[in-house]
Design an enzyme around this catalytic site. Structure first.
Site, short mmCIF file in Angstrom:
data_model
loop_
_atom_site.label_atom_id
_atom_site.label_comp_id
_atom_site.label_asym_id
_atom_site.label_seq_id
_atom_site.Cartn_x
_atom_site.Cartn_y
_atom_site.Cartn_z
N CYS A 233 -3.54 -12.68 45.99
CA CYS A 233 -4.67 -12.88 45.06
C CYS A 233 -5.30 -11.53 44.74
CB CYS A 233 -5.69 -13.84 45.65
SG CYS A 233 -4.99 -15.35 46.34
N ALA A 235 -5.71 -9.48 41.90
CA ALA A 235 -6.49 -9.02 40.73
C ALA A 235 -7.99 -9.03 41.05
CB ALA A 235 -6.19 -9.92 39.53
N ASP A 295 -7.59 -12.18 49.96
CA ASP A 295 -8.91 -12.31 49.33
C ASP A 295 -8.87 -13.64 48.58
OD1 ASP A 295 -11.33 -12.06 48.11
OD2 ASP A 295 -10.95 -10.14 47.16
N CYS A 348 -15.69 -13.72 48.75
CA CYS A 348 -16.99 -13.25 48.25
C CYS A 348 -17.92 -14.46 48.10
CB CYS A 348 -16.83 -12.51 46.93
SG CYS A 348 -15.95 -13.42 45.63
#
Length: 416
Positions: A233, A235, A295, A348
């Protein structure tokens, strides 16, 4: 301020608040001058960060809630008056003009004029005492349960201010930016609104935009030179560039070809190399990797200070599908890892179910799996970052004197 900038800001607010779509997906208006586009984005951001406070300042002067197009104009003008500090005469005049030109608001010019004059005269004190924009319950509830009401209010307060611009400098590169602040973690921090493409070293590929929190997971992997690393993942490529710059042999994978195009552009600008693969992470098969950085897709609830549209668009219904996907990605990533290798899982997100709980559940599912305890001090953090299971938990209310940091969770896992 040009009327065109205000019209563009209203289009952006309609896109978010009525159509429930993220600003990142709003088609660019090529007819808009760059200066007007920047002003429109700034105005829309001010409204979205302070929607409840603005409505509280407008409410005393409204007998009933006006139609949404008129309310948008009032909110926009109130933000100019109470936050941006624009001249009252110009703001009121422009708002009335926009109202009279609208098909659904043409007869509301008098109301808009009267309300905004009162807001200009009496609103500043009311605005100063209004609480910050509240997080929606599906985010605020878990945050309060985990860290308490005081932390929740501090996080909400941290979302009000425009965020600074954080930069990662390529190892070995030298950049001279006198106005930059060097953060304890090593990232460079610039004031909000900084144009990154104009900074020394950007065109030469010496730096890239990356929030200070997002720059930390790679550092949990330890020495990388010569190792085969999978960036799942990947990008838009900030972590891929970090890995490549540290001497790793990087395979960067992402599902989206357009987003992978951004990775390719960033690598070209920085002169770094990686093997780029477009496809589903759950289908990826290869010889075992020395280390993997995952991520994972998440609610992005830790990035609200950068994306104030997010609470107005996303909903609680997204949480369960994402957590199920995160679980599957962790399991698949472990199947691609060499014995003794390291998997760094990060999101995040502010939600424990996308961070701490995922790692705790993975430890139960996989015999022998353990967390490599993170050393916050070695990364430039402090004891307040440590999470009980061994990972790191960052929140937007941390570093209040330095300008804050995104909400982030990260943990390093290994299995002998």
């Amino acid at each position: 301020m040009a009327l065109e900038a205000r019209k563009a800001a209203l289009r952006a607010l309609d896109w978010v608040l009525r159509e429930r779509r993220m600003l990142a997906h709003l088609p660019a208006d090529t007819r808009l001058a760059p200066g007007d586009a920047a002003r429109a984005a700034r105005l829309a951001s001010l409204v979205l960060r302070n929607l409840e406070r603005l409505d509280a300042c407008l409410a005393p002067y409204l007998d009933r809630k006006p139609p949404l197009p008129a309310l948008m104009i009032l909110r926009l003008a109130a933000a100019e008056l109470l936050i941006a500090g624009e001249d009252a005469h110009g703001v009121v005049d422009s708002a009335v003009t926009l109202t009279k030109r609208g098909k659904k608001t043409a007869r509301m010019g008098g109301m808009v004029n009267a309300v905004l004059r009162k807001v200009a005269a009496e609103g500043p004190e009311r605005f100063a005492h209004a609480p910050p924009q509240r997080l929606p319950g599906w985010i605020g509830g878990p945050v309060k349960k985990r860290w308490g009401a005081d932390a929740l209010r501090a996080i909400e307060a941290a979302h009000v201010a425009l965020p600074p611009l954080d930069l990662t400098v390529k190892p070995g590169a030298t950049v001279d930016i006198p106005e930059a602040m060097r953060l304890p973690t090593g990232s460079l921090r610039m004031p909000p609104g900084t144009q990154v493409t104009a900074l020394p070293g950007y065109a030469e590929g010496a730096l890239w935009v990356q929030d200070a929190a997002a720059a930390l997971p790679v550092r949990l992997l330890g020495e990388l030179r010569g190792k085969r690393i999978l960036d799942l993942c990947a990008a838009p490529g900030g972590k891929t560039m970090q890995l490549a710059a540290l001497g790793a042999q990087v395979t960067a994978l992402d599902l989206s070809e357009p987003r992978m195009g951004r990775v390719r552009e960033n690598l070209a600008r920085t002169g770094l190399a990686a093997d780029l693969v477009t496809g589903d992470a759950l289908d990826h098969a290869a010889d075992p990797y020395d280390a993997i950085l995952l991520d994972a897709p998440c609610t992005a609830s830790g990035t609200i200070r950068r994306h104030p549209d997010l609470p107005h668009v996303k909903a609680w219904t997204e949480v369960e599908p994402l957590t199920r996907l995160q679980m599957r990605l962790i399991d698949h990533a472990l199947s691609l890892l060499k014995p003794g290798g390291t998997l760094v899982y990060c999101t995040c997100s502010l939600l424990p179910v996308e961070g701490e709980f995922q790692v705790t559940a993975a430890l139960k599912r996989h015999e022998g799996l353990r967390v490599i305890p993170a050393d916050a001090a070695a990364l430039g953090g402090d004891d307040g970052w440590h999470s009980p299971e061994g990972g790191l938990r960052l929140r937007p209310d941390l570093w209040p004197d330095l300008g804050g940091i995104d909400g982030f969770y990260m943990a390093a896992l290994t299995r002998p």
